[in-house]
Structures are given as structure tokens and as C-alpha cells.
Design an enzyme around this catalytic site. Structure first.
Site, PDB file in Angstrom:
ATOM      1  N   ASP A  90       0.871  -1.163   0.000  1.00 50.45           N
ATOM      2  CA  ASP A  90       0.000   0.000   0.000  1.00 50.45           C
ATOM      3  C   ASP A  90       0.921   1.229   0.000  1.00 50.45           C
ATOM      4  O   ASP A  90       2.145   1.096   0.146  1.00 50.45           O
ATOM      5  CB  ASP A  90      -0.887  -0.045   1.261  1.00 50.45           C
ATOM      6  CG  ASP A  90      -1.732   1.196   1.418  1.00 50.45           C
ATOM      7  OD1 ASP A  90      -2.343   1.643   0.431  1.00 50.45           O
ATOM      8  OD2 ASP A  90      -1.782   1.739   2.542  1.00 50.45           O
ATOM      9  N   ASP A 113      -1.974  -1.016   5.674  1.00 45.06           N
ATOM     10  CA  ASP A 113      -2.463  -0.499   6.952  1.00 45.06           C
ATOM     11  C   ASP A 113      -3.976  -0.342   7.035  1.00 45.06           C
ATOM     12  O   ASP A 113      -4.545  -0.347   8.114  1.00 45.06           O
ATOM     13  CB  ASP A 113      -1.840   0.884   7.210  1.00 45.06           C
ATOM     14  CG  ASP A 113      -2.474   1.939   6.318  1.00 45.06           C
ATOM     15  OD1 ASP A 113      -3.329   2.700   6.797  1.00 45.06           O
ATOM     16  OD2 ASP A 113      -2.146   1.984   5.120  1.00 45.06           O
ATOM     17  N   ASP A 138      -0.209   5.081   1.171  1.00 44.09           N
ATOM     18  CA  ASP A 138      -0.479   6.015   2.274  1.00 44.09           C
ATOM     19  C   ASP A 138      -0.449   5.305   3.624  1.00 44.09           C
ATOM     20  O   ASP A 138      -1.034   4.228   3.788  1.00 44.09           O
ATOM     21  CB  ASP A 138      -1.853   6.670   2.088  1.00 44.09           C
ATOM     22  CG  ASP A 138      -1.900   7.573   0.867  1.00 44.09           C
ATOM     23  OD1 ASP A 138      -0.863   8.160   0.517  1.00 44.09           O
ATOM     24  OD2 ASP A 138      -2.983   7.693   0.263  1.00 44.09           O
TER      25      ASP A 138
END
Length: 240
Positions: free
Chosen positions: A8, A179, A10
Site C-alpha cells: 500500500d 495499513d 499512504d
């Protein structure tokens, strides 16, 4: 056989949300209430289109946006991790699947001199139009009810693996590093030899933990992390 690392972006590679970081460019670094309150669940890309129009209407152009975005902080230890992966590309293929956009990710990776680490980046297409306004589009069309309308990360990952199988490329393990809530869908398709690496204290870790409590455990192993150095140490063990 290589390992596939799926990142991922961000709050994983960078320690902020790139889409909210750009608001630093806005007058007084704030958005008007009518834009902030216009977000509809699952339609973030459309919302960001309105944010970019607002910035353009206020004279914010590419140079200022790039200067702002390339100041975004990387997550602790992440540059060390990416340097390590770059030195061991014979062992690792590496991709990004992100709900950010192509312009932001390209700027940030190139400024940090880590763009060459990644084989491919899958994210929402973006470009500057003839008036100097940044525009963004949905990545694809999908039918997944779990995911935002613009991007199902599971579909991206499954298609990537399927395309590589057609080329007779099979990975010994897939490691998914993320996350957020939109990372749950792709990790659900990981197999028993794969690894999901949720960031400690973030939504993905909580959702994965809830799956176990609901007796819907993942097939993949779970290894949490707080810094890129912990991921690096895990990868070192894989290639010893």
C-alpha cells in the site's frame, strides 16, 4: 522463484495520507466546509476531483503541488527497506496498489530516488489538463461490494498474479504490506504460504484480528510491523 512484495502507499510507504497532505497548498491550508462535507462513502476519487478543482480555482499549479508533495515524510525505516529491496531485486518483485494517484506517487518516489524499486504501480490515473488543473480518474470498474467504486485491490492483485502465471512466473510467496480497511479485501485472497503484514495499531491489523475472533481466519500468516526496519529484518531471513 522470487517473492512478491505488495505495498500500500499512504500510511505504509509514506507516513501520511497523500490526498489530505495536498490540502497544505490550499489557502490557509484548509478546505471550505462545502467541499469537506461533500464526501460520500466509497467515492473518494470523486471527492478528490473536487479538491483539485478548488486548488486550481485558487491558482495552485503543478510546481507548488509538487513542492508540497515531495516534502511528505516517509514512514520510519521505509527508505532503508526500499534500498534493501533495490539491492536484492534478484529475489524480490515489488508492486504498489494504492488509492492515491499516479502523479503524487510518481513525484514522491522519484524525489526519494526509490522509483526503480517497483516493477509496477497500480493507482488512480491522474494528469494536468490544459488549464493546469490536476484531474484524477477511477482506476477501473469492478463489482466488489466491499471496496470503493474506483478500486478493488483484490481484483488488481489477482489479475497481476494471473497474468504472471500465463508468463510462467510463479512466486514462492506473496507478502502484502498495508495499513487500511481497503487492504482487507486483497489479503483475503492470500494463500497459506503467503504473509499479510499489517501496520501495528492501524485499521488493517484490527480487522485481521476481528476475522480470527469471528472464526474467519486468514489462510496467510500474519506478521505485524511498526517500522520498515522490522520488515527489512523479516526479508533478510527469507533470503538467507
Amino acid at each position: 522463484m522470487k517473492f512478491l512484495l505488495v505495498f500500500d502507499f499512504d500510511h505504509t510507504i509514506v507516513d501520511e495520507n497523500s490526498d489530505t497532505w495536498i490540502v497544505k497548498c490550499a489557502p490557509a491550508a484548509k478546505l471550505p466546509d462545502e467541499i469537506r462535507n461533500s464526501y460520500q462513502k466509497g467515492r473518494w476519487t470523486e471527492y478528490m476531483g473536487r479538491v483539485f478543482r478548488f486548488l486550481g480555482d485558487n491558482g495552485i499549479r503543478e510546481e507548488e503541488m509538487k513542492r508540497t508533495m515531495t516534502a511528505i515524510p516517509f514512514t520510519e525505516g521505509m527508505k532503508d527497506l526500499l534500498d534493501f529491496i533495490g539491492k536484492h531485486k534478484d529475489s524480490f518483485d515489488c508492486i504498489i496498489i494504492s488509492d492515491s494517484n499516479a502523479v503524487f506517487i510518481d513525484w514522491i518516489l522519484k524525489a526519494a530516488n526509490v522509483g526503480q524499486v517497483f516493477n509496477e504501480v497500480f493507482t488512480n490515473p491522474a494528469s494536468f489538463d490544459g488549464c493546469g488543473y490536476l484531474t484524477v480518474e477511477n482506476f477501473h470498474i469492478h463489482s466488489c461490494a466491499r471496496c470503493p467504486v474506483n478500486l478493488c485491490k483484490r481484483k488488481v492483485l489477482e489479475e497481476f498474479l494471473e497474468n504472471h502465471l500465463k508468463q510462467r512466473i510463479k512466486y514462492s510467496q506473496v507478502l502484502y504490506i498495508g495499513d487500511g480497511g481497503n487492504d482487507l479485501c486483497p489479503v483475503m485472497c492470500l494463500k497459506k504460504d503467503d504473509v499479510v503484514m499489517p501496520r501495528h495499531g492501524y485499521m488493517l491489523q484490527k480487522m485481521v484480528s476481528q476475522l480470527s475472533q469471528d472464526l474467519v481466519p486468514l489462510e496467510a500468516s500474519i506478521v505485524t510491523w511498526s517500522s520498515g526496519i522490522e520488515i527489512l529484518a523479516y526479508l533478510e531471513l527469507l533470503i538467507k
